[in-house]
Design a protein around this motif. Structure first.
Motif, PDB file in Angstrom:
ATOM      1  N   ASP A  77       9.566 -14.633  -5.090  1.00 55.94           N
ATOM      2  CA  ASP A  77      10.906 -14.268  -4.527  1.00 55.94           C
ATOM      3  C   ASP A  77      11.427 -12.141  -4.172  1.00 55.94           C
ATOM      4  N   SER A  78      11.467 -11.825  -5.057  1.00 60.01           N
ATOM      5  CA  SER A  78      11.209 -10.803  -5.358  1.00 60.01           C
ATOM      6  C   SER A  78      10.036  -9.962  -5.190  1.00 60.01           C
ATOM      7  N   ALA A  79       8.561 -10.133  -4.952  1.00 57.53           N
ATOM      8  CA  ALA A  79       7.460  -9.837  -4.173  1.00 57.53           C
ATOM      9  C   ALA A  79       7.355  -9.978  -2.539  1.00 57.53           C
ATOM     10  N   MET A  80       7.912 -11.337  -1.858  1.00 55.38           N
ATOM     11  CA  MET A  80       8.004 -11.620  -1.089  1.00 55.38           C
ATOM     12  C   MET A  80       8.192 -10.830   0.425  1.00 55.38           C
ATOM     13  N   GLY A  81       7.330 -10.608   1.076  1.00 50.73           N
ATOM     14  CA  GLY A  81       7.264  -9.591   2.097  1.00 50.73           C
ATOM     15  C   GLY A  81       6.802  -8.119   1.809  1.00 50.73           C
ATOM     16  N   ARG A  82       6.668  -7.770  -0.008  1.00 53.77           N
ATOM     17  CA  ARG A  82       6.334  -6.461   0.449  1.00 53.77           C
ATOM     18  C   ARG A  82       4.890  -6.296  -0.165  1.00 53.77           C
ATOM     19  N   PHE A  83       4.971  -7.720  -1.266  1.00 53.51           N
ATOM     20  CA  PHE A  83       3.770  -7.515  -2.125  1.00 53.51           C
ATOM     21  C   PHE A  83       2.191  -8.215  -1.306  1.00 53.51           C
ATOM     22  N   THR A  84       1.528  -7.889  -1.261  1.00 50.40           N
ATOM     23  CA  THR A  84       0.446  -8.817  -0.125  1.00 50.40           C
ATOM     24  C   THR A  84      -0.804  -9.197  -1.538  1.00 50.40           C
ATOM     25  N   ILE A  85      -1.220 -10.855  -1.776  1.00 50.21           N
ATOM     26  CA  ILE A  85      -2.042 -10.596  -3.087  1.00 50.21           C
ATOM     27  C   ILE A  85      -3.039 -11.223  -2.394  1.00 50.21           C
ATOM     28  N   SER A  86      -4.606 -10.944  -2.647  1.00 51.19           N
ATOM     29  CA  SER A  86      -5.538 -11.085  -1.483  1.00 51.19           C
ATOM     30  C   SER A  86      -7.041 -10.687  -2.739  1.00 51.19           C
ATOM     31  N   ARG A  87      -8.100 -11.306  -2.403  1.00 49.72           N
ATOM     32  CA  ARG A  87      -9.732 -11.490  -3.233  1.00 49.72           C
ATOM     33  C   ARG A  87     -10.654 -11.192  -2.378  1.00 49.72           C
ATOM     34  N   ASP A  88     -11.367 -10.555  -2.954  1.00 54.33           N
ATOM     35  CA  ASP A  88     -13.048 -10.163  -2.634  1.00 54.33           C
ATOM     36  C   ASP A  88     -14.243 -10.534  -3.989  1.00 54.33           C
ATOM     37  N   ASN A  89     -14.142 -11.968  -3.121  1.00 57.53           N
ATOM     38  CA  ASN A  89     -15.321 -13.226  -3.739  1.00 57.53           C
ATOM     39  C   ASN A  89     -16.550 -12.611  -3.945  1.00 57.53           C
ATOM     40  N   ALA A  90     -16.720 -11.964  -3.315  1.00 61.68           N
ATOM     41  CA  ALA A  90     -18.209 -11.440  -3.262  1.00 61.68           C
ATOM     42  C   ALA A  90     -18.496  -9.718  -4.470  1.00 61.68           C
ATOM     43  N   LYS A  91     -17.525  -9.661  -4.421  1.00 62.39           N
ATOM     44  CA  LYS A  91     -16.830  -8.137  -5.401  1.00 62.39           C
ATOM     45  C   LYS A  91     -15.809  -8.751  -6.933  1.00 62.39           C
ATOM     46  N   ASP A  92     -16.025 -10.021  -6.659  1.00 67.43           N
ATOM     47  CA  ASP A  92     -15.204 -10.216  -8.094  1.00 67.43           C
ATOM     48  C   ASP A  92     -14.170  -9.566  -8.031  1.00 67.43           C
ATOM     49  N   THR A  93     -13.406  -9.254  -7.366  1.00 65.72           N
ATOM     50  CA  THR A  93     -12.192  -8.956  -7.579  1.00 65.72           C
ATOM     51  C   THR A  93     -11.135  -9.177  -6.835  1.00 65.72           C
ATOM     52  N   VAL A  94      -9.561 -10.006  -7.132  1.00 72.57           N
ATOM     53  CA  VAL A  94      -8.608  -9.347  -6.783  1.00 72.57           C
ATOM     54  C   VAL A  94      -7.320  -8.371  -6.336  1.00 72.57           C
ATOM     55  N   TYR A  95      -7.131  -8.456  -5.496  1.00 67.98           N
ATOM     56  CA  TYR A  95      -5.817  -7.090  -5.203  1.00 67.98           C
ATOM     57  C   TYR A  95      -4.486  -7.728  -4.762  1.00 67.98           C
ATOM     58  N   LEU A  96      -3.637  -6.800  -5.284  1.00 72.09           N
ATOM     59  CA  LEU A  96      -1.984  -6.870  -5.023  1.00 72.09           C
ATOM     60  C   LEU A  96      -1.822  -5.778  -4.468  1.00 72.09           C
ATOM     61  N   GLN A  97      -1.508  -5.462  -3.543  1.00 72.83           N
ATOM     62  CA  GLN A  97      -0.980  -4.298  -2.679  1.00 72.83           C
ATOM     63  C   GLN A  97       0.318  -4.541  -2.720  1.00 72.83           C
ATOM     64  N   MET A  98       1.189  -3.355  -2.758  1.00 69.16           N
ATOM     65  CA  MET A  98       2.792  -3.263  -2.938  1.00 69.16           C
ATOM     66  C   MET A  98       3.046  -2.579  -2.226  1.00 69.16           C
ATOM     67  N   ASN A  99       3.862  -2.841  -1.273  1.00 70.99           N
ATOM     68  CA  ASN A  99       4.987  -1.723  -0.292  1.00 70.99           C
ATOM     69  C   ASN A  99       5.789  -1.684  -0.569  1.00 70.99           C
ATOM     70  N   SER A 100       7.388  -0.562  -0.070  1.00 64.03           N
ATOM     71  CA  SER A 100       7.973  -1.196  -0.086  1.00 64.03           C
ATOM     72  C   SER A 100       8.347  -0.505  -2.441  1.00 64.03           C
ATOM     73  N   LEU A 101       7.890  -0.115  -2.473  1.00 64.24           N
ATOM     74  CA  LEU A 101       8.444  -0.550  -3.482  1.00 64.24           C
ATOM     75  C   LEU A 101       9.725   0.559  -4.506  1.00 64.24           C
ATOM     76  N   LYS A 102      10.419  -0.419  -5.091  1.00 63.20           N
ATOM     77  CA  LYS A 102      11.530  -0.545  -6.111  1.00 63.20           C
ATOM     78  C   LYS A 102      11.268   0.192  -7.178  1.00 63.20           C
ATOM     79  N   PRO A 103      12.132   1.107  -7.658  1.00 64.10           N
ATOM     80  CA  PRO A 103      12.650   1.328  -9.782  1.00 64.10           C
ATOM     81  C   PRO A 103      12.156  -0.064 -10.348  1.00 64.10           C
ATOM     82  N   GLU A 104      13.018  -1.116  -9.715  1.00 60.75           N
ATOM     83  CA  GLU A 104      13.106  -2.541 -10.451  1.00 60.75           C
ATOM     84  C   GLU A 104      11.424  -3.352 -10.386  1.00 60.75           C
TER      85      GLU A 104
END
Length: 126
Positions: free
Chosen positions: A61-88
């Motif tokens: 719930d804390s990540a919904m709407g602010r974070f996006t998880i994605s992956r590129d299997n050709a690059k063997d990499t998973v990403y976590l895009q974090m927006n609107s970051l908070k001190p918590e």
């Protein structure tokens, strides 16, 4: 599978960061990957997860709407895009992997992951 997380750093509240989780193993698409975070003195907390194919995702719930998880299997990499970051959001962020054959609905539990990266520190200043 071996994992290495990177991309952490110091950012002001409201800013963004993109974390990466690179795998050195083979058949990366056969691994579901989750991101967890650990604040000082606390347990690992689920942040987000993505299926091996990338078709299915799950967010705390804390990540919904602010974070996006994605992956590129050709690059063997998973990403976590974090927006609107908070001190918590300040914590060490870890990526972890579990087989795609494991029950998807258990993917929020850290104990269900057998392979972990070393963690990357995210610090959000107010």
């Amino acid at each position: 599978v071996q994992l290495q997380a990177s991309g952490g750093g110091l950012v002001q509240a409201g800013g963004s960061l993109r974390l990466s989780c690179a795998s050195s193993g083979r058949s990366f698409s056969t691994w579901n990957v989750g991101w967890f975070r650990q604040a000082p003195g606390k347990e690992h907390k689920f942040v987000a997860a993505i299926s091996g194919s990338g078709d299915t995702t799950d967010y705390a719930d804390s990540a919904m709407g602010r974070f996006t998880i994605s992956r590129d299997n050709a690059k063997d990499t998973v990403y976590l895009q974090m927006n609107s970051l908070k001190p918590e959001d300040t914590a060490i962020y870890y990526c972890a992997a579990r087989s795609v054959t494991a029950a998807w609905w258990l993917g929020r539990s850290a104990s269900r992951y057998g392979s972990w990266g070393q963690g990357t520190l995210v610090t959000v200043s107010s």
